[in-house]
Scaffold this motif. Structure first.
Motif, PDB file in Angstrom:
ATOM      1  N   UNK A   1     -14.105   2.564   4.975  1.00  0.00           N
ATOM      2  CA  UNK A   1     -12.811   2.208   4.640  1.00  0.00           C
ATOM      3  C   UNK A   1     -12.762   1.465   3.014  1.00  0.00           C
ATOM      4  N   UNK A   2     -11.843   2.141   2.145  1.00  0.00           N
ATOM      5  CA  UNK A   2     -11.877   1.393   0.800  1.00  0.00           C
ATOM      6  C   UNK A   2     -10.275   1.144   0.225  1.00  0.00           C
ATOM      7  N   UNK A   3      -9.961   0.210  -0.451  1.00  0.00           N
ATOM      8  CA  UNK A   3      -8.934  -0.314  -1.182  1.00  0.00           C
ATOM      9  C   UNK A   3      -9.189   0.338  -2.507  1.00  0.00           C
ATOM     10  N   UNK A   4      -8.032   1.107  -3.127  1.00  0.00           N
ATOM     11  CA  UNK A   4      -8.376   1.694  -4.383  1.00  0.00           C
ATOM     12  C   UNK A   4      -7.055   1.423  -5.092  1.00  0.00           C
TER      13      UNK A   4
ATOM     14  N   UNK B   1       0.694  -1.312  -0.256  1.00  0.00           N
ATOM     15  CA  UNK B   1       0.146   0.008   0.034  1.00  0.00           C
ATOM     16  C   UNK B   1       0.798   1.258  -0.026  1.00  0.00           C
ATOM     17  N   UNK B   2       0.345   2.345  -0.872  1.00  0.00           N
ATOM     18  CA  UNK B   2       1.052   3.525  -0.631  1.00  0.00           C
ATOM     19  C   UNK B   2       0.282   4.595  -0.015  1.00  0.00           C
ATOM     20  N   UNK B   3       0.943   5.175   0.941  1.00  0.00           N
ATOM     21  CA  UNK B   3       0.424   6.237   1.902  1.00  0.00           C
ATOM     22  C   UNK B   3      -0.284   7.444   0.999  1.00  0.00           C
ATOM     23  N   UNK B   4      -1.193   7.992   1.280  1.00  0.00           N
ATOM     24  CA  UNK B   4      -1.794   9.144   0.453  1.00  0.00           C
ATOM     25  C   UNK B   4      -0.629  10.193   0.479  1.00  0.00           C
ATOM     26  N   UNK B   5      -0.243  10.365   1.650  1.00  0.00           N
ATOM     27  CA  UNK B   5       0.630  11.661   1.856  1.00  0.00           C
ATOM     28  C   UNK B   5       1.813  11.764   0.797  1.00  0.00           C
ATOM     29  N   UNK B   6       2.251  10.480   0.400  1.00  0.00           N
ATOM     30  CA  UNK B   6       3.687  10.236  -0.208  1.00  0.00           C
ATOM     31  C   UNK B   6       2.986  10.395  -2.022  1.00  0.00           C
ATOM     32  N   UNK B   7       1.908  10.707  -2.032  1.00  0.00           N
ATOM     33  CA  UNK B   7       1.224  10.632  -3.509  1.00  0.00           C
ATOM     34  C   UNK B   7       1.753  12.093  -4.311  1.00  0.00           C
TER      35      UNK B   7
ATOM     36  N   UNK C   1      -9.317  -0.542  -9.706  1.00  0.00           N
ATOM     37  CA  UNK C   1     -10.016  -1.527  -8.773  1.00  0.00           C
ATOM     38  C   UNK C   1     -10.526  -0.616  -7.619  1.00  0.00           C
ATOM     39  N   UNK C   2     -11.684  -1.099  -7.001  1.00  0.00           N
ATOM     40  CA  UNK C   2     -12.196  -0.457  -5.818  1.00  0.00           C
ATOM     41  C   UNK C   2     -12.869  -1.691  -4.790  1.00  0.00           C
ATOM     42  N   UNK C   3     -12.370  -1.652  -3.716  1.00  0.00           N
ATOM     43  CA  UNK C   3     -13.031  -2.728  -2.883  1.00  0.00           C
ATOM     44  C   UNK C   3     -13.332  -2.083  -1.510  1.00  0.00           C
ATOM     45  N   UNK C   4     -14.368  -2.510  -0.895  1.00  0.00           N
ATOM     46  CA  UNK C   4     -14.852  -1.797   0.484  1.00  0.00           C
ATOM     47  C   UNK C   4     -14.497  -2.756   1.481  1.00  0.00           C
ATOM     48  N   UNK C   5     -13.556  -2.232   2.318  1.00  0.00           N
ATOM     49  CA  UNK C   5     -12.878  -3.109   3.480  1.00  0.00           C
ATOM     50  C   UNK C   5     -13.827  -2.968   4.490  1.00  0.00           C
ATOM     51  N   UNK C   6     -14.461  -1.740   5.009  1.00  0.00           N
ATOM     52  CA  UNK C   6     -15.434  -1.583   6.055  1.00  0.00           C
ATOM     53  C   UNK C   6     -16.608  -0.690   5.462  1.00  0.00           C
ATOM     54  N   UNK C   7     -17.638  -0.924   5.845  1.00  0.00           N
ATOM     55  CA  UNK C   7     -18.680   0.055   5.642  1.00  0.00           C
ATOM     56  C   UNK C   7     -19.029   0.926   6.814  1.00  0.00           C
ATOM     57  N   UNK C   8     -19.019   2.395   6.759  1.00  0.00           N
ATOM     58  CA  UNK C   8     -19.714   3.189   7.803  1.00  0.00           C
ATOM     59  C   UNK C   8     -21.256   3.069   7.740  1.00  0.00           C
TER      60      UNK C   8
ATOM     61  N   UNK D   1       5.429  10.043  -8.946  1.00  0.00           N
ATOM     62  CA  UNK D   1       4.661   8.767  -9.168  1.00  0.00           C
ATOM     63  C   UNK D   1       3.996   8.631 -10.306  1.00  0.00           C
ATOM     64  N   UNK D   2       3.961   9.677 -11.301  1.00  0.00           N
ATOM     65  CA  UNK D   2       3.033   9.784 -12.389  1.00  0.00           C
ATOM     66  C   UNK D   2       3.119   8.460 -13.332  1.00  0.00           C
ATOM     67  N   UNK D   3       1.974   8.177 -13.768  1.00  0.00           N
ATOM     68  CA  UNK D   3       1.799   6.901 -14.533  1.00  0.00           C
ATOM     69  C   UNK D   3       2.135   5.551 -13.737  1.00  0.00           C
ATOM     70  N   UNK D   4       2.601   5.642 -12.546  1.00  0.00           N
ATOM     71  CA  UNK D   4       2.604   4.121 -11.863  1.00  0.00           C
ATOM     72  C   UNK D   4       1.316   3.977 -11.230  1.00  0.00           C
ATOM     73  N   UNK D   5       1.169   2.679 -10.971  1.00  0.00           N
ATOM     74  CA  UNK D   5       0.109   1.926 -10.393  1.00  0.00           C
ATOM     75  C   UNK D   5       0.527   2.040  -8.933  1.00  0.00           C
ATOM     76  N   UNK D   6      -0.548   2.577  -8.171  1.00  0.00           N
ATOM     77  CA  UNK D   6      -0.404   2.205  -6.694  1.00  0.00           C
ATOM     78  C   UNK D   6      -1.619   1.731  -6.104  1.00  0.00           C
ATOM     79  N   UNK D   7      -1.807   1.273  -4.842  1.00  0.00           N
ATOM     80  CA  UNK D   7      -2.602   0.499  -4.102  1.00  0.00           C
ATOM     81  C   UNK D   7      -2.865   1.503  -2.819  1.00  0.00           C
ATOM     82  N   UNK D   8      -3.965   2.242  -2.609  1.00  0.00           N
ATOM     83  CA  UNK D   8      -4.082   2.871  -1.425  1.00  0.00           C
ATOM     84  C   UNK D   8      -5.366   2.349  -0.460  1.00  0.00           C
ATOM     85  N   UNK D   9      -5.358   2.866   0.710  1.00  0.00           N
ATOM     86  CA  UNK D   9      -6.375   2.550   1.692  1.00  0.00           C
ATOM     87  C   UNK D   9      -6.693   3.921   2.452  1.00  0.00           C
ATOM     88  N   UNK D  10      -7.947   4.117   2.472  1.00  0.00           N
ATOM     89  CA  UNK D  10      -8.264   5.386   3.123  1.00  0.00           C
ATOM     90  C   UNK D  10      -9.896   5.211   3.547  1.00  0.00           C
ATOM     91  N   UNK D  11     -10.272   6.442   3.793  1.00  0.00           N
ATOM     92  CA  UNK D  11     -11.841   6.738   4.038  1.00  0.00           C
ATOM     93  C   UNK D  11     -12.551   7.275   2.940  1.00  0.00           C
TER      94      UNK D  11
END
Length: 549
Positions: free
Chosen positions: A146-149, A76-82, A173-180, A86-96
């Motif tokens: 919470x979602x994984x994108x 997972x890549x942290x959002x703060x480091x985007x 891709x988008x998957x929901x880890x936990x729904x509010x 990283x242009x054109x690179x594929x990343x996986x993030x998790x957040x709200x």
């Protein structure tokens, strides 16, 4: 002393509790209805428009896949480091999922948040990656879930106003880890608004939601997610780190002292009493007695960080029933100014490094709660209590020369000091003995005064300190004068019978330091509050009790 407000009547408390229960029940019904509606529409990763060949690219992650079975190797890549690197690179993030906006049926925008940082994610229908059903699924995810994108990083031609990161993620891709819950009791964006923003909207004929203090405390978990609160708690963390590091570098030793003791540690009535194994006991109002005993044990210089309990009846913006105490005790060679020297250097260094290291946090706090940076001198101003009283008298304020300063007098003096000396941080020393604790050393030239001091930020007291009495006979007489049963502190007094060094120290409340450094109007912004007790907001994570405000 602070003017005390009357406790709310029992009848008023019952009505408030009944009203709150009805409100909670109404919210629960709304949430159940919204959840049922979402399930009926088939948005939880299940297509209602026929088989979707891209169904594997979206959906709610089954609980069996979230039970920590094995390491997949994904990173997972942290959002703060985007960044654009990283242009054109594929990343996986998790957040709200902070905000979700549909644009027709073939496009959607999601703002995803992680630890205060946000990034804009774009879903656009494309044959190989994104289907219309996937867009529909994404737009039906409840806010704060919470979602994984997974997707490619792109750099838009124009600045992104609604996100901290100036890149976009083209979602694959988008998957929901936990729904509010589908309906939230408060929206984070509403809780994050400043009063200035709300007032400007009103002037323009638009009414925005204002989240009041009670609502914030009742739903503290959501309120803590605002950028300002994230900044406040991170600032607290830095204050603790800087406090520890400075004192360790000055040859202090960190200790821990008992929080359950036999009797009062400060005198007065502001103490939580309880029974322990059929014997009376108290929650410690201060680590004072034990840190002095550590000095008698030849530790030389000690400090501690820990909870302090005060059964406060004052309903003010700054009083807490439990706060984090930062305490210091040290041997002195000749004069208690040696203690004030430590205070001076400690806080000037702390302020410097907070301003240097916490720019992002201070900016986030200032956006919701605008404030001017603290003004302080390289060498902290020191005034005697008598000089402070004279400044107040010259300004037409009546003050008892042998009494304590009340809140209003402290604030006026703070303004006078700022006007005359250009600082909002200063030390007032040589206080009247009658207003200090029993263990405070009297002045050698006039026993009406004491070898003690207070420290102020923006006209409010944050630190009390003094030289301590190290002669047991004098300690006993002073304790009796202050109404303390000597038997309950006999071990403490006995520790001075075996040879004690001259010593002094001080105590400061963590929450009050941060509150005043950022000119916040309420210490409740710095507590973790979850439940309630007898109508007052009590903290049950990290803190036992509430701000009574």
């Amino acid at each position: 002393m602070e003017p005390e407000q009357q406790q709310p009547s029992q009848e008023t408390s019952k009505k408030a509790a009944k009203k709150e229960a009805a409100k909670a029940e109404k919210l629960r019904r709304k949430q159940e209805a919204a959840a049922a509606s979402a399930a009926a529409s088939g948005v939880a990763g299940v297509s209602i428009d026929g088989p979707d060949p891209l169904a594997a690219n979206y959906g709610d992650i089954p609980i069996k896949d979230l039970q920590s079975k094995e390491i997949s190797g994904r990173v997972w890549t942290t959002i703060s480091s985007l960044t654009d690197e990283l242009k054109n690179q594929t990343v996986l993030i998790r957040g709200r999922a902070q905000t979700i906006r549909a644009v027709g049926k073939k496009m959607a925008f999601l703002t995803v948040r992680e630890k205060g940082y946000t990034v804009q994610c774009v879903l656009t229908v494309a044959p190989d990656h994104v289907s219309a059903q996937m867009v529909k699924y994404a737009t039906a995810i409840s806010k704060e879930s919470f979602v994984d994108i997974e997707g490619a990083v792109t750099v838009p031609p124009e600045a992104i106003k609604g996100a901290s990161q100036q890149v976009e993620i083209q979602v694959r891709k988008i998957h929901c880890v936990n729904r509010a819950a589908p309906v939230l009791p408060i929206n984070v964006e509403d809780a994050a608004r400043s009063d200035v923003e709300i007032e400007k909207a009103l002037e323009a004929g638009e009414q925005l939601v204002r989240v009041n203090q009670d609502t914030r405390l009742n739903y503290r978990i959501l309120d803590m997610r605002t950028p300002a609160n994230q900044g406040i708690f991170r600032l607290e963390c830095q204050v603790l780190n800087l406090f520890r590091q400075f004192l360790l570098n000055e040859d202090f030793i960190e200790i821990q002292t008992p929080k359950l003791i036999a009797g009062s540690s400060e005198g007065g009535a502001a103490v939580f009493k309880l029974e322990y194994k059929k014997q009376p006991a108290c929650l410690a109002q201060s680590p004072q007695l034990h840190k002095q005993m550590a000095i008698c044990g030849d530790f030389g210089r000690v400090f501690l960080v820990g909870p302090v309990f005060r059964a406060e009846d004052s309903y003010t913006h700054r009083h807490l029933c439990e706060f984090v105490g930062l305490d210091v005790e040290m041997e002195i060679k000749e004069h208690y100014s040696e203690v004030m020297d430590i205070v001076d250097r400690l806080f000037v260094e702390m302020f410097d490094k907070l301003n240097e290291r916490c720019k992002k946090e201070l900016e986030a706090i200032g956006k919701q709660y605008p404030f001017q940076p603290l003004k302080y001198l390289r060498n902290t101003l020191r005034l005697t209590f008598e000089e402070g009283v004279q400044m107040l008298k010259d300004a037409g304020v009546e003050v008892d020369p042998l009494g304590d300063l009340n809140t209003e007098s402290e604030r006026i003096l703070g303004k006078l000091v700022l006007e005359k000396y250009g600082t909002e941080f200063y030390i007032l020393y040589r206080y009247p003995l009658a207003v200090r604790p029993f263990y405070t050393m009297p002045c050698p030239d006039n026993e009406a005064y004491s070898n003690s001091f207070d420290v102020f930020i923006r006209g409010e007291e944050i630190i009390s300190g003094a030289q301590r009495v190290h002669v047991p006979e004098l300690l006993e007489s002073r304790a009796k004068e202050c109404g303390i049963d000597v038997k309950t502190i006999s071990t403490y007094i006995d520790s001075f019978r075996y040879g004690a060094p001259l010593h002094g120290g001080f105590g400061v409340g963590l929450e009050r330091v941060v509150m005043l450094f950022c000119a916040l109007d309420n210490a409740g912004s710095l507590t973790l509050k979850i439940s309630s007790l007898k109508g007052a907001a009590f903290c049950v994570i990290k803190k036992l009790a509430n701000i009574l405000a």
